[in-house]
Design a protein around this motif. Structure first.
Motif, PDB file in Angstrom:
ATOM      1  N   ASN A   1       0.756  -1.250   0.000  1.00 15.11           N
ATOM      2  CA  ASN A   1       0.000   0.000   0.000  1.00 15.11           C
ATOM      3  C   ASN A   1       0.785   1.299   0.000  1.00 15.11           C
ATOM      4  O   ASN A   1       0.195   2.375   0.071  1.00 15.11           O
ATOM      5  CB  ASN A   1      -0.969   0.032   1.186  1.00 15.11           C
ATOM      6  CG  ASN A   1      -2.390  -0.146   0.696  1.00 15.11           C
ATOM      7  OD1 ASN A   1      -2.630  -0.123  -0.513  1.00 15.11           O
ATOM      8  ND2 ASN A   1      -3.312  -0.314   1.611  1.00 15.11           N
TER       9      ASN A   1
ATOM     10  N   GLY B   1       2.497   2.265  -2.486  1.00 10.23           N
ATOM     11  CA  GLY B   1       2.452   2.796  -3.850  1.00 10.23           C
ATOM     12  C   GLY B   1       3.505   2.210  -4.780  1.00 10.23           C
ATOM     13  O   GLY B   1       3.860   2.821  -5.777  1.00 10.23           O
ATOM     14  N   LYS B   2       3.965   0.995  -4.474  1.00 13.79           N
ATOM     15  CA  LYS B   2       4.994   0.373  -5.318  1.00 13.79           C
ATOM     16  C   LYS B   2       4.484   0.107  -6.725  1.00 13.79           C
ATOM     17  O   LYS B   2       5.163   0.400  -7.698  1.00 13.79           O
ATOM     18  CB  LYS B   2       5.473  -0.952  -4.702  1.00 13.79           C
ATOM     19  CG  LYS B   2       6.252  -0.796  -3.418  1.00 13.79           C
ATOM     20  CD  LYS B   2       6.729  -2.136  -2.902  1.00 13.79           C
ATOM     21  CE  LYS B   2       5.595  -3.108  -2.633  1.00 13.79           C
ATOM     22  NZ  LYS B   2       4.609  -2.614  -1.641  1.00 13.79           N
ATOM     23  N   SER B   3       3.273  -0.446  -6.816  1.00 11.92           N
ATOM     24  CA  SER B   3       2.819  -0.778  -8.168  1.00 11.92           C
ATOM     25  C   SER B   3       2.488   0.488  -8.946  1.00 11.92           C
ATOM     26  O   SER B   3       2.650   0.532 -10.162  1.00 11.92           O
ATOM     27  CB  SER B   3       1.661  -1.780  -8.147  1.00 11.92           C
ATOM     28  OG  SER B   3       0.578  -1.250  -7.468  1.00 11.92           O
ATOM     29  N   THR B   4       2.071   1.534  -8.246  1.00 13.47           N
ATOM     30  CA  THR B   4       1.856   2.821  -8.923  1.00 13.47           C
ATOM     31  C   THR B   4       3.186   3.363  -9.450  1.00 13.47           C
ATOM     32  O   THR B   4       3.275   3.827 -10.585  1.00 13.47           O
ATOM     33  CB  THR B   4       1.214   3.837  -7.954  1.00 13.47           C
ATOM     34  OG1 THR B   4       0.070   3.228  -7.348  1.00 13.47           O
ATOM     35  CG2 THR B   4       0.778   5.093  -8.683  1.00 13.47           C
TER      36      THR B   4
ATOM     37  N   ASN C   1       7.036   8.226  -0.974  1.00 13.87           N
ATOM     38  CA  ASN C   1       5.976   8.394  -1.961  1.00 13.87           C
ATOM     39  C   ASN C   1       4.781   9.152  -1.365  1.00 13.87           C
ATOM     40  O   ASN C   1       4.725   9.387  -0.153  1.00 13.87           O
ATOM     41  CB  ASN C   1       5.536   7.016  -2.468  1.00 13.87           C
ATOM     42  CG  ASN C   1       4.595   7.116  -3.668  1.00 13.87           C
ATOM     43  OD1 ASN C   1       4.702   8.032  -4.492  1.00 13.87           O
ATOM     44  ND2 ASN C   1       3.663   6.181  -3.753  1.00 13.87           N
ATOM     45  N   LYS C   2       3.854   9.507  -2.207  1.00 11.50           N
ATOM     46  CA  LYS C   2       2.613  10.202  -1.829  1.00 11.50           C
ATOM     47  C   LYS C   2       2.885  11.569  -1.215  1.00 11.50           C
ATOM     48  O   LYS C   2       2.194  11.991  -0.286  1.00 11.50           O
ATOM     49  CB  LYS C   2       1.778   9.358  -0.840  1.00 11.50           C
ATOM     50  CG  LYS C   2       1.525   7.921  -1.317  1.00 11.50           C
ATOM     51  CD  LYS C   2       0.429   7.252  -0.523  1.00 11.50           C
ATOM     52  CE  LYS C   2       0.374   5.758  -0.830  1.00 11.50           C
ATOM     53  NZ  LYS C   2      -0.681   5.053  -0.102  1.00 11.50           N
TER      54      LYS C   2
ATOM     55  N   ASP D   1       2.433  14.296  -2.679  1.00 12.97           N
ATOM     56  CA  ASP D   1       1.584  15.322  -3.299  1.00 12.97           C
ATOM     57  C   ASP D   1       0.830  16.065  -2.201  1.00 12.97           C
ATOM     58  O   ASP D   1       0.199  15.457  -1.340  1.00 12.97           O
ATOM     59  CB  ASP D   1       0.612  14.710  -4.318  1.00 12.97           C
ATOM     60  CG  ASP D   1       0.077  13.349  -3.897  1.00 12.97           C
ATOM     61  OD1 ASP D   1       0.871  12.393  -3.840  1.00 12.97           O
ATOM     62  OD2 ASP D   1      -1.130  13.263  -3.585  1.00 12.97           O
TER      63      ASP D   1
ATOM     64  N   SER E   1       5.648  11.750  -5.991  1.00  8.52           N
ATOM     65  CA  SER E   1       4.248  11.355  -6.009  1.00  8.52           C
ATOM     66  C   SER E   1       4.055  10.512  -7.260  1.00  8.52           C
ATOM     67  O   SER E   1       3.987  11.038  -8.363  1.00  8.52           O
ATOM     68  CB  SER E   1       3.337  12.575  -6.050  1.00  8.52           C
ATOM     69  OG  SER E   1       2.021  12.145  -6.375  1.00  8.52           O
ATOM     70  N   SER E   2       4.028   9.191  -7.052  1.00 13.17           N
ATOM     71  CA  SER E   2       3.932   8.284  -8.201  1.00 13.17           C
ATOM     72  C   SER E   2       2.628   8.486  -8.937  1.00 13.17           C
ATOM     73  O   SER E   2       2.577   8.453 -10.158  1.00 13.17           O
ATOM     74  CB  SER E   2       4.008   6.835  -7.742  1.00 13.17           C
ATOM     75  OG  SER E   2       5.168   6.649  -6.997  1.00 13.17           O
ATOM     76  N   ALA E   3       1.570   8.715  -8.170  1.00 12.08           N
ATOM     77  CA  ALA E   3       0.248   8.843  -8.773  1.00 12.08           C
ATOM     78  C   ALA E   3       0.175  10.067  -9.680  1.00 12.08           C
ATOM     79  O   ALA E   3      -0.539  10.065 -10.674  1.00 12.08           O
ATOM     80  CB  ALA E   3      -0.821   8.907  -7.696  1.00 12.08           C
TER      81      ALA E   3
HETATM   82  P1  GDP Z   1       1.532  -1.181  -3.349  1.00 10.02           P
HETATM   83  O1  GDP Z   1       0.712  -2.119  -2.542  1.00 10.02           O
HETATM   84  O2  GDP Z   1       2.745  -0.740  -2.612  1.00 10.02           O
HETATM   85  O3  GDP Z   1       1.848  -1.695  -4.717  1.00 10.02           O
HETATM   86  O4  GDP Z   1       0.658   0.166  -3.517  1.00 10.02           O
HETATM   87  P2  GDP Z   1      -0.270   0.664  -4.718  1.00 10.02           P
HETATM   88  O5  GDP Z   1       0.562   1.159  -5.845  1.00 10.02           O
HETATM   89  O6  GDP Z   1      -1.283  -0.366  -5.005  1.00 10.02           O
HETATM   90  O7  GDP Z   1      -0.941   1.963  -4.046  1.00 10.02           O
HETATM   91  C1  GDP Z   1      -1.691   1.874  -2.864  1.00 10.02           C
HETATM   92  C2  GDP Z   1      -2.638   3.058  -2.790  1.00 10.02           C
HETATM   93  O8  GDP Z   1      -1.902   4.273  -2.693  1.00 10.02           O
HETATM   94  C3  GDP Z   1      -3.522   3.194  -4.022  1.00 10.02           C
HETATM   95  O9  GDP Z   1      -4.806   3.561  -3.611  1.00 10.02           O
HETATM   96  C4  GDP Z   1      -2.867   4.319  -4.811  1.00 10.02           C
HETATM   97  O10 GDP Z   1      -3.791   5.018  -5.590  1.00 10.02           O
HETATM   98  C5  GDP Z   1      -2.299   5.186  -3.710  1.00 10.02           C
HETATM   99  N1  GDP Z   1      -1.126   5.949  -4.167  1.00 10.02           N
HETATM  100  C6  GDP Z   1      -0.052   5.461  -4.841  1.00 10.02           C
HETATM  101  N2  GDP Z   1       0.828   6.447  -5.105  1.00 10.02           N
HETATM  102  C7  GDP Z   1       0.293   7.586  -4.623  1.00 10.02           C
HETATM  103  C8  GDP Z   1       0.739   8.945  -4.600  1.00 10.02           C
HETATM  104  O11 GDP Z   1       1.796   9.322  -5.108  1.00 10.02           O
HETATM  105  N3  GDP Z   1      -0.065   9.852  -3.977  1.00 10.02           N
HETATM  106  C9  GDP Z   1      -1.254   9.493  -3.406  1.00 10.02           C
HETATM  107  N4  GDP Z   1      -1.960  10.443  -2.825  1.00 10.02           N
HETATM  108  N5  GDP Z   1      -1.698   8.221  -3.420  1.00 10.02           N
HETATM  109  C10 GDP Z   1      -0.951   7.270  -4.012  1.00 10.02           C
END
Ligand code: GDP
Ligand code: GDP
Length: 437
Positions: free
Chosen positions: A12, A14-17, A119-120, A122, A145-147
């Protein structure tokens, strides 16, 4: 060698993002085609004008101590242990957590070069967000901010500063007289059998290319008076027991082989059709833009009826690489190899032959006049001129107005028109659309 960067972090963060931000091409015409399986854990980052690197998303690496289930997780972890760089991804909103601590402890044991990616960020004060992790004592940290794709270019700069130098392989890959071919495919399709047969027949002239490391074996060979370099041909060496048991880097090796070749020969097993794993190997080849030939191996073991079934299946399942030639072979008996090499040549020629600017512009004009784009919500796209912008894969830049409204079907029409006109087989073709308004 394709350097390897591993994304490590708890679920969670944001690795896959981040993985998507790094590996997804923003090229408009490279879209997800039905039939291609996109692997969510391995990809290649190809920043413009920079050296590509492989990215592995280790998924939720947390709970390592309980012994993670699943071969994928183990493979990803093994990859992280050998990565050239680990990106330790944490959540800037939530701050440091106990799970992060656990991962950090594991990372220290692996002793890989590590960059902390917060990450995150933003809408956050980036400095403060990073400071929250100061007690981790990782001096190299960056907020992204990956997203929202913020800080990704800065991150890439930090990554490149830490990757190893290119090494000798790059020079080895530049002999213009040799076609660089990679035989790739999932385990057991017959890659080693084929390579050993090829080299066995040509024993006198085959030679290992000096300077290649244990991980990337290149072998030069001559066949019917033409020169080839077989890159990353694992089959040349006898597989060690360990390798057979673990196959832990097969995906990374596949990515590497694709990167090092001009023509990728994806091998399938006629008796097994197109498995998910085959589709994902094809997906990697497709993403790379390399020329592609599909070799359907073990054709000898098929009855007439089975062959017909297999033909139907291939036509259906390989529709997304319609332009690639499918050659039936038997590595065991050596049949179909002449056809295979003829297809390799056609693919290579299509992928690497220059086309003049005036020919490209002319082709675009004819395509446009024969079939102009339809009106979309009162607007119509105009194509003005086009020019060639690269080879392997052949790339064309089209200039005009309202090109953003061009439907995929029209882009496909253009592609097919160019394919026919310039006799492009066995290679992807790319278009870049540049709006002048
Ligand atoms: P993973 O489990 O580490 O692969 O995480 P995900 O990539 O699935 O992201 C988990 C949650 O964090 C999702 O709801 C994404 O939309 C959110 N998220 C990922 N990157 C960012 C970011 O840069 N900013 C914000 N605000 N949310 C993010
Ligand atoms: P790799 O893992 O892709 O390198 O596959 P191998 O070359 O080790 O082959 C896997 C198995 O398939 C071996 O038992 C081979 O003998 C068999 N095999 C390979 N090519 C052929 C073929 O053309 N026909 C048949 N019938 N068997 C083959």
């Amino acid at each position: 060698m394709l350097p390897l960067v591993a994304l490590v972090g708890r679920p969670n963060v944001g690795k896959s993002t981040l993985f998507n931000a790094l590996t997804r091409t923003r090229d408009a015409l490279v879209h997800d085609e039905p039939g291609v399986t996109r692997d969510r854990h391995y990809g290649v980052c190809r920043p413009e004008g920079q050296r590509p690197f492989a990215v592995v998303d280790t998924g939720g690496i947390a709970g390592i101590d309980e012994g993670l289930a699943g071969a994928t997780a183990r493979q990803a972890r093994a990859a992280a242990e050998e990565a050239d760089l680990v990106l330790f991804v944490v959540d800037g909103r939530e701050g440091a957590s106990a799970l992060d601590d656990e991962i950090l402890a594991w990372l220290r044991k692996t002793a890989r070069p590590t960059l902390l990616v917060v990450n995150k960020t933003d809408g956050l004060d980036v400095r403060a967000a990073i400071n929250d992790f100061a007690r981790y004592g990782i001096r190299d940290a960056i907020g992204v901010s990956s997203a929202h794709r913020q800080g990704i270019d800065e991150l890439l700069a930090e990554v490149f500063a830490r990757l190893p130098e290119e090494g000798v392989t790059a020079e080895l890959d530049n002999d213009p007289n040799r076609i660089r071919v990679a035989f790739i495919g999932r385990p057991n399709v017959g890659k080693s059998t084929l390579v050993n047969r090829l080299l066995g027949e040509e024993r006198m002239i085959a030679s290992e290319v000096p300077g290649t490391t244990r991980d990337s074996v290149a072998v030069d060979m001559e066949r019917d008076g033409r020169l080839y370099r077989l890159v990353d041909t694992a089959g040349v060496r006898r597989k060690s027991k360990v390798e057979e048991a673990v196959e832990k880097f097969s995906i990374i090796k596949t990515l590497q082989a694709i990167e090092n070749c001009q023509v990728a020969v994806v091998m399938l097993d006629a008796g097994e059709g197109v498995t998910d794993q085959d589709a994902s190997v094809l997906g990697y080849a497709l993403d790379s833009g390399r020329a592609l030939v599909v070799a359907v191996n073990k054709w000898d073991g098929q009855t007439e009826y089975q062959r017909q079934q297999t033909e139907n299946l291939l036509m259906r399942k390989l529709a997304f690489v319609e332009w690639a030639e499918k050659i039936r072979i038997s590595a065991k008996h050596g049949s179909g190899l002449r056809e295979l090499f003829a297809a390799i040549h056609r693919a290579h020629a299509s992928a690497t032959t220059e086309i003049g600017t005036s020919e490209v512009t002319k082709a675009m004009e004819v395509a446009y006049e024969t079939n102009p784009p339809p009106v979309v919500r009162g607007h119509v796209a105009k194509l003005r001129f086009a020019h060639p912008a690269g080879l392997n894969p052949p790339t064309f830049v089209v200039h005009g107005t309202r090109l953003r409204t061009l439907a995929d079907s029209y882009k496909r029409y253009l592609e097919n028109f160019f394919r026919k006109r310039f006799k492009l087989v066995g290679t992807p073709v790319r278009f870049v659309f540049k709006d002048s308004t």
